[in-house]
Design a protein around this motif. Sequence first.
Motif, short mmCIF file in Angstrom:
data_model
loop_
_atom_site.label_atom_id
_atom_site.label_comp_id
_atom_site.label_asym_id
_atom_site.label_seq_id
_atom_site.Cartn_x
_atom_site.Cartn_y
_atom_site.Cartn_z
N SER A 84 10.10 -134.42 104.41
CA SER A 84 10.16 -135.87 104.66
C SER A 84 10.97 -136.58 103.58
N LEU A 85 10.97 -136.06 102.36
CA LEU A 85 11.79 -136.64 101.31
C LEU A 85 13.28 -136.33 101.52
N SER A 86 13.57 -135.16 102.08
CA SER A 86 14.97 -134.79 102.29
C SER A 86 15.60 -135.59 103.44
N VAL A 87 14.78 -136.16 104.30
CA VAL A 87 15.30 -136.99 105.40
C VAL A 87 15.96 -138.24 104.84
N GLN A 88 15.52 -138.70 103.69
CA GLN A 88 16.06 -139.91 103.08
C GLN A 88 17.40 -139.66 102.38
N MET A 89 17.79 -138.41 102.22
CA MET A 89 19.06 -138.08 101.56
C MET A 89 20.23 -138.32 102.52
N PRO A 90 21.44 -138.43 101.97
CA PRO A 90 22.62 -138.49 102.85
C PRO A 90 22.71 -137.22 103.70
N SER A 91 23.31 -137.32 104.86
CA SER A 91 23.25 -136.24 105.84
C SER A 91 23.92 -134.94 105.38
N ASP A 92 25.09 -135.02 104.76
CA ASP A 92 25.78 -133.79 104.37
C ASP A 92 25.04 -133.00 103.28
N PRO A 93 24.64 -133.62 102.17
CA PRO A 93 23.93 -132.84 101.14
C PRO A 93 22.51 -132.42 101.56
N ALA A 94 21.96 -133.01 102.59
CA ALA A 94 20.58 -132.70 102.99
C ALA A 94 20.48 -131.49 103.91
N VAL A 95 21.60 -130.92 104.32
CA VAL A 95 21.56 -129.81 105.28
C VAL A 95 20.86 -128.59 104.68
N PHE A 96 21.24 -128.20 103.48
CA PHE A 96 20.67 -127.00 102.87
C PHE A 96 19.17 -127.16 102.59
N PRO A 97 18.72 -128.26 101.96
CA PRO A 97 17.27 -128.40 101.75
C PRO A 97 16.48 -128.43 103.06
N LYS A 98 17.02 -129.07 104.08
CA LYS A 98 16.33 -129.11 105.37
C LYS A 98 16.21 -127.72 105.98
N LEU A 99 17.28 -126.94 105.86
CA LEU A 99 17.27 -125.57 106.38
C LEU A 99 16.24 -124.71 105.65
N ILE A 100 16.23 -124.79 104.33
CA ILE A 100 15.28 -123.99 103.54
C ILE A 100 13.85 -124.43 103.82
N LEU A 101 13.61 -125.74 103.87
CA LEU A 101 12.26 -126.24 104.10
C LEU A 101 11.78 -125.95 105.53
N ALA A 102 12.66 -125.99 106.50
CA ALA A 102 12.28 -125.64 107.87
C ALA A 102 11.90 -124.16 107.96
N THR A 103 12.64 -123.33 107.26
CA THR A 103 12.31 -121.90 107.22
C THR A 103 10.96 -121.68 106.54
N LEU A 104 10.73 -122.38 105.43
CA LEU A 104 9.47 -122.27 104.71
C LEU A 104 8.31 -122.76 105.59
N MET A 105 8.53 -123.82 106.37
CA MET A 105 7.49 -124.30 107.27
C MET A 105 7.17 -123.27 108.36
N ALA A 106 8.20 -122.60 108.87
CA ALA A 106 7.97 -121.58 109.89
C ALA A 106 7.16 -120.42 109.33
N PHE A 107 7.51 -119.95 108.14
CA PHE A 107 6.76 -118.86 107.51
C PHE A 107 5.34 -119.30 107.16
N SER A 108 5.18 -120.54 106.73
CA SER A 108 3.86 -121.06 106.39
C SER A 108 2.97 -121.15 107.63
N ALA A 109 3.56 -121.57 108.73
CA ALA A 109 2.81 -121.64 109.98
C ALA A 109 2.37 -120.25 110.43
N TYR A 110 3.24 -119.26 110.24
CA TYR A 110 2.88 -117.88 110.57
C TYR A 110 1.72 -117.40 109.71
N ILE A 111 1.78 -117.67 108.40
CA ILE A 111 0.70 -117.27 107.50
C ILE A 111 -0.60 -117.98 107.87
#
Length: 79
Positions: free
Chosen positions: A23-50
Amino acid sequence: MKAIHLDLVIGAIMLMFSAVFYSLSVQMPSDPAVFPKLILATLMAFSAYILVNGISKTWTAKKQGVAQERVFKVHRGLA
């Protein structure tokens, strides 16, 4: 307090952590926010699996009547 599997606690904590930072990365500019969003979405998927795996392990242990250790033990006599 019922005994729950440690995976359930860790999955929930990791999911909350990644959701807050996503939710904090959503407030960033769109281009620099791509990598954090990708990493955090992956972490959320793994967390949901756990988390789902921890729920499954807790229900299985409850059905089989296996006594699990409590996640948070009270240690006394350390003073």
